[in-house]
Design a protein around this motif. Structure first.
Motif, PDB file in Angstrom:
ATOM      1  N   ALA A  83       0.833  -1.207   0.000  1.00  0.00           N
ATOM      2  CA  ALA A  83       0.000   0.000   0.000  1.00  0.00           C
ATOM      3  C   ALA A  83       0.869   1.260   0.000  1.00  0.00           C
ATOM      4  CB  ALA A  83      -0.929  -0.011   1.219  1.00  0.00           C
ATOM      5  N   ILE A  84       1.945   1.256   0.778  1.00  0.00           N
ATOM      6  CA  ILE A  84       2.858   2.404   0.815  1.00  0.00           C
ATOM      7  C   ILE A  84       3.533   2.590  -0.540  1.00  0.00           C
ATOM      8  CG2 ILE A  84       4.999   3.284   1.819  1.00  0.00           C
ATOM      9  CD1 ILE A  84       4.149   2.010   4.463  1.00  0.00           C
ATOM     10  N   LEU A  85       3.981   1.488  -1.159  1.00  0.00           N
ATOM     11  CA  LEU A  85       4.633   1.574  -2.477  1.00  0.00           C
ATOM     12  C   LEU A  85       3.670   2.126  -3.524  1.00  0.00           C
ATOM     13  CD1 LEU A  85       6.655  -1.791  -2.597  1.00  0.00           C
ATOM     14  CD2 LEU A  85       7.544   0.528  -2.265  1.00  0.00           C
ATOM     15  N   ALA A  86       2.406   1.706  -3.471  1.00  0.00           N
ATOM     16  CA  ALA A  86       1.414   2.219  -4.421  1.00  0.00           C
ATOM     17  C   ALA A  86       1.177   3.721  -4.204  1.00  0.00           C
ATOM     18  CB  ALA A  86       0.105   1.447  -4.283  1.00  0.00           C
ATOM     19  N   ALA A  87       1.106   4.130  -2.934  1.00  0.00           N
ATOM     20  CA  ALA A  87       0.912   5.550  -2.629  1.00  0.00           C
ATOM     21  C   ALA A  87       2.115   6.374  -3.080  1.00  0.00           C
ATOM     22  CB  ALA A  87       0.674   5.725  -1.125  1.00  0.00           C
ATOM     23  N   VAL A  88       3.316   5.844  -2.870  1.00  0.00           N
ATOM     24  CA  VAL A  88       4.530   6.540  -3.319  1.00  0.00           C
ATOM     25  C   VAL A  88       4.546   6.649  -4.836  1.00  0.00           C
ATOM     26  CG1 VAL A  88       7.044   6.368  -3.475  1.00  0.00           C
ATOM     27  CG2 VAL A  88       5.886   5.932  -1.289  1.00  0.00           C
ATOM     28  N   SER A  89       4.142   5.576  -5.519  1.00  0.00           N
ATOM     29  CA  SER A  89       4.110   5.590  -6.981  1.00  0.00           C
ATOM     30  C   SER A  89       3.156   6.665  -7.498  1.00  0.00           C
ATOM     31  CB  SER A  89       3.692   4.212  -7.504  1.00  0.00           C
ATOM     32  OG  SER A  89       3.522   4.251  -8.899  1.00  0.00           O
ATOM     33  N   TYR A  90       1.950   6.706  -6.926  1.00  0.00           N
ATOM     34  CA  TYR A  90       0.983   7.718  -7.355  1.00  0.00           C
ATOM     35  C   TYR A  90       1.511   9.117  -7.055  1.00  0.00           C
ATOM     36  CZ  TYR A  90      -3.501  10.006  -8.139  1.00  0.00           C
ATOM     37  OH  TYR A  90      -4.497  10.809  -8.633  1.00  0.00           O
ATOM     38  N   SER A  91       2.130   9.288  -5.902  1.00  0.00           N
ATOM     39  CA  SER A  91       2.658  10.605  -5.524  1.00  0.00           C
ATOM     40  C   SER A  91       3.749  11.054  -6.496  1.00  0.00           C
ATOM     41  CB  SER A  91       3.212  10.555  -4.097  1.00  0.00           C
ATOM     42  OG  SER A  91       2.205  10.172  -3.179  1.00  0.00           O
ATOM     43  N   LEU A  92       4.630  10.141  -6.896  1.00  0.00           N
ATOM     44  CA  LEU A  92       5.690  10.484  -7.847  1.00  0.00           C
ATOM     45  C   LEU A  92       5.118  10.815  -9.218  1.00  0.00           C
ATOM     46  CD1 LEU A  92       8.416   7.821  -6.913  1.00  0.00           C
ATOM     47  CD2 LEU A  92       8.450  10.283  -6.422  1.00  0.00           C
ATOM     48  N   LEU A  93       4.096  10.065  -9.617  1.00  0.00           N
ATOM     49  CA  LEU A  93       3.458  10.357 -10.902  1.00  0.00           C
ATOM     50  C   LEU A  93       2.813  11.741 -10.884  1.00  0.00           C
ATOM     51  CD1 LEU A  93       1.762   6.904 -11.679  1.00  0.00           C
ATOM     52  CD2 LEU A  93       3.716   7.919 -12.858  1.00  0.00           C
ATOM     53  N   LEU A  94       2.238  12.107  -9.753  1.00  0.00           N
ATOM     54  CA  LEU A  94       1.635  13.432  -9.622  1.00  0.00           C
ATOM     55  C   LEU A  94       2.700  14.519  -9.553  1.00  0.00           C
ATOM     56  CD1 LEU A  94      -1.033  15.008  -9.222  1.00  0.00           C
ATOM     57  CD2 LEU A  94      -0.731  14.677  -6.752  1.00  0.00           C
ATOM     58  N   TRP A  95       3.784  14.228  -8.857  1.00  0.00           N
ATOM     59  CA  TRP A  95       4.834  15.230  -8.665  1.00  0.00           C
ATOM     60  C   TRP A  95       5.563  15.550  -9.970  1.00  0.00           C
ATOM     61  CZ3 TRP A  95      10.353  14.634  -8.703  1.00  0.00           C
ATOM     62  CH2 TRP A  95      11.046  15.752  -8.211  1.00  0.00           C
ATOM     63  N   GLN A  96       5.689  14.563 -10.869  1.00  0.00           N
ATOM     64  CA  GLN A  96       6.433  14.792 -12.105  1.00  0.00           C
ATOM     65  C   GLN A  96       5.606  15.480 -13.187  1.00  0.00           C
ATOM     66  OE1 GLN A  96       6.067  12.936 -15.278  1.00  0.00           O
ATOM     67  NE2 GLN A  96       4.057  12.279 -14.480  1.00  0.00           N
ATOM     68  N   LEU A  97       4.327  15.767 -12.915  1.00  0.00           N
ATOM     69  CA  LEU A  97       3.522  16.464 -13.918  1.00  0.00           C
ATOM     70  C   LEU A  97       4.099  17.848 -14.193  1.00  0.00           C
ATOM     71  CD1 LEU A  97      -0.161  15.619 -12.838  1.00  0.00           C
ATOM     72  CD2 LEU A  97       1.100  14.737 -14.819  1.00  0.00           C
ATOM     73  N   PRO A  98       4.122  18.279 -15.428  1.00  0.00           N
ATOM     74  CA  PRO A  98       4.651  19.614 -15.747  1.00  0.00           C
ATOM     75  C   PRO A  98       3.743  20.710 -15.187  1.00  0.00           C
ATOM     76  CG  PRO A  98       3.654  18.613 -17.686  1.00  0.00           C
ATOM     77  CD  PRO A  98       3.694  17.548 -16.636  1.00  0.00           C
ATOM     78  N   MET A  99       4.333  21.861 -14.895  1.00  0.00           N
ATOM     79  CA  MET A  99       3.582  22.977 -14.308  1.00  0.00           C
ATOM     80  C   MET A  99       2.477  23.473 -15.246  1.00  0.00           C
ATOM     81  SD  MET A  99       4.688  23.337 -11.318  1.00  0.00           S
ATOM     82  CE  MET A  99       3.812  24.859 -10.978  1.00  0.00           C
ATOM     83  N   SER A 100       2.648  23.251 -16.545  1.00  0.00           N
ATOM     84  CA  SER A 100       1.632  23.722 -17.489  1.00  0.00           C
ATOM     85  C   SER A 100       0.291  23.021 -17.278  1.00  0.00           C
ATOM     86  CB  SER A 100       2.119  23.475 -18.927  1.00  0.00           C
ATOM     87  OG  SER A 100       2.397  22.095 -19.130  1.00  0.00           O
ATOM     88  N   VAL A 101       0.331  21.833 -16.702  1.00  0.00           N
ATOM     89  CA  VAL A 101      -0.902  21.097 -16.459  1.00  0.00           C
ATOM     90  C   VAL A 101      -1.645  21.666 -15.261  1.00  0.00           C
ATOM     91  CG1 VAL A 101      -1.856  18.800 -15.982  1.00  0.00           C
ATOM     92  CG2 VAL A 101       0.159  19.041 -17.450  1.00  0.00           C
ATOM     93  N   MET A 102      -0.902  22.360 -14.357  1.00  0.00           N
ATOM     94  CA  MET A 102      -1.475  22.842 -13.106  1.00  0.00           C
ATOM     95  C   MET A 102      -2.133  24.222 -13.228  1.00  0.00           C
ATOM     96  SD  MET A 102      -0.901  20.447 -10.950  1.00  0.00           S
ATOM     97  CE  MET A 102       0.170  19.021 -10.649  1.00  0.00           C
ATOM     98  N   HIS A 103      -2.539  24.653 -14.427  1.00  0.00           N
ATOM     99  CA  HIS A 103      -3.126  25.973 -14.581  1.00  0.00           C
ATOM    100  C   HIS A 103      -4.546  25.982 -14.007  1.00  0.00           C
ATOM    101  CE1 HIS A 103      -4.562  23.697 -18.079  1.00  0.00           C
ATOM    102  NE2 HIS A 103      -5.636  24.496 -18.028  1.00  0.00           N
ATOM    103  N   GLY A 104      -4.965  27.156 -13.634  1.00  0.00           N
ATOM    104  CA  GLY A 104      -6.322  27.314 -13.135  1.00  0.00           C
ATOM    105  C   GLY A 104      -6.526  26.588 -11.813  1.00  0.00           C
ATOM    106  N   ASN A 105      -7.665  25.900 -11.767  1.00  0.00           N
ATOM    107  CA  ASN A 105      -8.033  25.184 -10.541  1.00  0.00           C
ATOM    108  C   ASN A 105      -7.603  23.721 -10.584  1.00  0.00           C
ATOM    109  OD1 ASN A 105      -9.207  25.205  -7.979  1.00  0.00           O
ATOM    110  ND2 ASN A 105     -11.124  24.316  -8.769  1.00  0.00           N
ATOM    111  N   MET A 106      -6.764  23.347 -11.588  1.00  0.00           N
ATOM    112  CA  MET A 106      -6.379  21.952 -11.751  1.00  0.00           C
ATOM    113  C   MET A 106      -5.477  21.473 -10.618  1.00  0.00           C
ATOM    114  SD  MET A 106      -8.069  20.896 -14.216  1.00  0.00           S
ATOM    115  CE  MET A 106      -7.305  19.292 -14.376  1.00  0.00           C
ATOM    116  N   GLU A 107      -4.728  22.412 -10.029  1.00  0.00           N
ATOM    117  CA  GLU A 107      -3.839  21.997  -8.936  1.00  0.00           C
ATOM    118  C   GLU A 107      -4.655  21.424  -7.771  1.00  0.00           C
ATOM    119  OE1 GLU A 107      -0.351  23.812  -5.986  1.00  0.00           O
ATOM    120  OE2 GLU A 107      -1.262  25.056  -7.564  1.00  0.00           O
ATOM    121  N   GLY A 108      -5.733  22.123  -7.424  1.00  0.00           N
ATOM    122  CA  GLY A 108      -6.604  21.620  -6.359  1.00  0.00           C
ATOM    123  C   GLY A 108      -7.272  20.315  -6.737  1.00  0.00           C
TER     124      GLY A 108
END
Length: 417
Positions: free
Chosen positions: A128-153
């Motif tokens: 479960a921890i490895l899966a959570a870490v994997s999802y967190s890394l996938l989210l963290w590596q997203l480019p800033m251009s994807v986080m425009h507007g309210n997408m970050e929330g």
């Protein structure tokens, strides 16, 4: 304990499901690229799928050839490795196909669900921890251009939702799986005990029939022996015959008394010292050539008693007789007997100087009647059942100095106030 092919079904199923998953991954990549005209990086994706296919094929052939040498521990480790591999391959495919924005990112919950029904609680937490870490890394590596507007929330909300979902799957599915396993174990134990009781009942019926059939001829021979003794009062052979017939008669009477006590469920406090004395008397009378070495903690045994019926002593004597036969078969004449009190339990150890138990024999003795030239199986099975009925336990091991070691444990009797 070695596993049977039935117990390795989970491992084989995980490997076979990965073959299906590889096929589905190829179909989806081709559909997205050709059907939806969405250009994914096919080279790294197909490289990952090829690596996944090689690993899955190697795992399939390796575990297929080693299926009969797997133990419960190695089987659990193998499943853990397979689930970790699933997490790794799935995370890499998601990384090259949109990361946390991929619609299939929730598939990271599947390894957690598989772990919940296949692994221990500790390994489930790790997955479960490895899966959570994997999802967190996938989210963290997203480019800033994807986080425009309210997408970050929005993405933070998805991350929190995944963590909650992973926790619920791990807790709920894991708990349900453990409850089902406990129920299966309870049912298996009940069936095993029921089968054991049926076997004991069959042996009891056969013993009663034999006893009934022997009573008449023994009485007849006793009358003949009495007449011979009147005609030849000084004949030593007739006297010996009288003695042996008297032993047979006492044995039949004792068997009847044991049967009545068991039927009436009569349990009485019996001093441990009295049992040890009866064992010593039995060996001195029936095996005068045997040297009995006794080691008892007399200080703690004084006035200690166990609650038992008339079947306990025969059960212990069965084990003593087996130990003596094994010792004699190995050209020895020594038996060691030791007892002590260990955390409100009376522990009695019988050590012979025979050849010891084989691995196969040790796994079967006590759980069912086993064919044996020395008559070990039936006596041990009956003794095991008797001790279990009295709340005790019988353990069979091989002594490090040679020979077999039989350990009996029975709860100490506590007088009710």
């Amino acid at each position: 304990m070695l596993l049977t092919p039935k117990n390795t079904n989970k491992l084989q199923l995980i490997i076979k499901l990965r073959f299906i998953a590889v096929f589905i991954q190829i179909i989806l990549i081709l559909f997205v690229n050709l059907g939806l005209d969405y250009h994914l990086p096919t080279v790294p994706l197909f490289a990952i799928i090829c690596a996944e296919l090689v690993f899955t094929s190697a795992s399939f052939f390796y575990h297929k050839s080693n299926i009969y040498t797997l133990t419960a521990l190695s089987n659990t480790k193998a499943i853990f490795i397979q689930i970790c591999a699933d997490l790794l391959f799935l995370s890499l495919i998601l990384y090259f196909s949109g990361g946390a924005t991929n619609a299939f990112v929730s598939l990271l919950l599947i390894p957690i669900a598989i772990a919940a029904v296949s692994l221990t609680s500790t390994l489930l937490v790790i997955i479960a921890i490895l899966a959570a870490v994997s999802y967190s890394l996938l989210l963290w590596q997203l480019p800033m251009s994807v986080m425009h507007g309210n997408m970050e929330g929005h993405f933070i909300g998805m991350w929190i939702n995944f963590l909650l979902s992973a926790s619920v799957v791990a807790l709920v599915v894991g708990k349900m799986a453990r409850n089902i396993n406990q129920h299966k174990i309870a049912i298996a134990t009940y069936r095993e005990n029921l089968l054991k009781q049926e076997q004991v009942m069959s042996l009891g019926v056969a013993s009663a029939q034999v006893t009934h059939q022997l009573a008449t001829p023994i009485s007849t021979v006793q009358l003949l022996a009495d007449e011979l003794l009147e005609d030849m009062p000084e004949n030593s052979i007739v006297k010996d015959m009288q003695t042996e017939l008297l032993r047979c008669k006492k044995s039949l009477e004792a068997f009847r008394q044991i049967t009545f006590n068991i039927k009436a469920q009569t349990l009485l406090p019996t001093l441990c010292e009295d049992i040890l004395k009866q064992i010593a008397d039995h060996i001195a009378l029936n095996y005068p050539d045997i040297i009995l070495k006794q080691t008892h903690n007399n200080k703690v045994l004084t006035d200690k008693a166990i609650e038992a019926d008339a079947s306990l002593l025969p059960a212990i004597l069965n084990l003593m007789n087996n130990a003596i036969r094994a010792t004699k078969a190995n050209n020895n004449n020594t038996i060691e007997l030791s007892s002590d009190i260990n955390t409100h339990l009376w522990q009695l150890e019988i050590r012979d100087f025979g050849t010891g138990f084989s691995t196969e024999k040790m796994a079967e003795l006590g759980t069912k009647p086993v064919e044996s030239k020395q008559g070990l199986g039936m006596a041990v099975f009956l003794s095991y059942t008797t001790l279990e009925r009295l709340g005790g336990k019988l353990t069979l091991t091989n002594h490090k100095g040679g020979g077999a070691l039989v350990t009996l444990t029975l709860p100490i009797y506590v007088k009710k106030r």
